[in-house]
Design a protein around this motif. Sequence first.
Motif, PDB file in Angstrom:
ATOM      1  N   LEU A  74       0.848  -1.203   0.126  1.00 44.05           N
ATOM      2  CA  LEU A  74       0.057   0.095   0.072  1.00 44.05           C
ATOM      3  C   LEU A  74       0.931   1.167  -0.083  1.00 44.05           C
ATOM      4  O   LEU A  74       0.198   2.257  -0.022  1.00 44.05           O
ATOM      5  CB  LEU A  74      -0.898   0.097   1.149  1.00 44.05           C
ATOM      6  N   VAL A  75       2.117   1.178   0.171  1.00 46.61           N
ATOM      7  CA  VAL A  75       3.090   2.273  -0.033  1.00 46.61           C
ATOM      8  C   VAL A  75       2.860   3.390  -0.864  1.00 46.61           C
ATOM      9  O   VAL A  75       2.575   4.443  -0.871  1.00 46.61           O
ATOM     10  CB  VAL A  75       4.652   1.952   0.106  1.00 46.61           C
ATOM     11  N   LEU A  76       2.406   2.966  -2.227  1.00 47.65           N
ATOM     12  CA  LEU A  76       2.339   3.750  -3.560  1.00 47.65           C
ATOM     13  C   LEU A  76       0.977   4.346  -3.392  1.00 47.65           C
ATOM     14  O   LEU A  76       0.845   5.714  -3.459  1.00 47.65           O
ATOM     15  CB  LEU A  76       2.399   3.159  -4.593  1.00 47.65           C
ATOM     16  N   LEU A  77       0.017   3.835  -2.879  1.00 44.61           N
ATOM     17  CA  LEU A  77      -1.076   4.142  -2.557  1.00 44.61           C
ATOM     18  C   LEU A  77      -1.349   5.309  -1.546  1.00 44.61           C
ATOM     19  O   LEU A  77      -2.165   6.379  -1.672  1.00 44.61           O
ATOM     20  CB  LEU A  77      -2.188   3.119  -2.226  1.00 44.61           C
ATOM     21  N   TYR A  78      -0.701   5.230  -0.390  1.00 38.43           N
ATOM     22  CA  TYR A  78      -0.519   6.249   0.728  1.00 38.43           C
ATOM     23  C   TYR A  78       0.093   7.494   0.010  1.00 38.43           C
ATOM     24  O   TYR A  78      -0.111   8.543   0.356  1.00 38.43           O
ATOM     25  CB  TYR A  78       0.328   5.472   1.818  1.00 38.43           C
ATOM     26  N   ALA A  79       1.347   7.297  -0.895  1.00 36.05           N
ATOM     27  CA  ALA A  79       1.820   8.451  -1.393  1.00 36.05           C
ATOM     28  C   ALA A  79       1.012   9.159  -2.305  1.00 36.05           C
ATOM     29  O   ALA A  79       0.977  10.356  -2.371  1.00 36.05           O
ATOM     30  CB  ALA A  79       3.089   7.860  -2.209  1.00 36.05           C
ATOM     31  N   LEU A  80       0.182   8.541  -3.082  1.00 33.54           N
ATOM     32  CA  LEU A  80      -0.888   9.201  -3.924  1.00 33.54           C
ATOM     33  C   LEU A  80      -1.807   9.940  -3.119  1.00 33.54           C
ATOM     34  O   LEU A  80      -2.077  11.055  -3.315  1.00 33.54           O
ATOM     35  CB  LEU A  80      -1.420   8.152  -4.889  1.00 33.54           C
ATOM     36  N   VAL A  81      -2.277   9.467  -1.757  1.00 33.06           N
ATOM     37  CA  VAL A  81      -3.160  10.227  -1.014  1.00 33.06           C
ATOM     38  C   VAL A  81      -2.408  11.167  -0.367  1.00 33.06           C
ATOM     39  O   VAL A  81      -2.987  12.241  -0.240  1.00 33.06           O
ATOM     40  CB  VAL A  81      -3.821   9.173  -0.127  1.00 33.06           C
ATOM     41  N   ALA A  82      -1.149  11.195  -0.147  1.00 35.37           N
ATOM     42  CA  ALA A  82      -0.460  12.310   0.337  1.00 35.37           C
ATOM     43  C   ALA A  82      -0.370  13.317  -0.625  1.00 35.37           C
ATOM     44  O   ALA A  82      -0.484  14.669  -0.147  1.00 35.37           O
ATOM     45  CB  ALA A  82       0.903  12.001   0.847  1.00 35.37           C
TER      46      ALA A  82
END
Length: 125
Positions: A74-82
């Motif tokens: 989920l790291v990329l998804l968290y980065a996109l939300v950031a």
Amino acid sequence: MEPYISALMGLAGVVIGGLASFATAWMTHRSQVREKQRELEAAKREKLFSDFIAEATRLYADAISHQKDDVSDLVLLYALVAQMRLISSRRLVDAAELAMARIVKTYLTPIARFRKCGTLRIPAR
């Protein structure tokens, strides 16, 4: 003296006309630059949202078929939300965070198994 006044009035008309033309061109250019900037910002937001949707969809499909305790994917998804937090409304960010929470919950939920008879058996929770 009268010829000088006529010449000065003519010169003043030329200067005023030139300034008006310059101001119109400058304002038109400024408006075009602003519009181009708006288009670039919209394209950037569209790409960010598209990337989020693609990644969330991929992860949700993976979560449906795999149970994991480690959700490091989920790291990329968290980065996109950031990134969304920087340019998006609170309502949109809340929706993105809700999608992430559902993906995590799906990863942590036991997987439903299909039986040979074709009926879906959902384990009791």
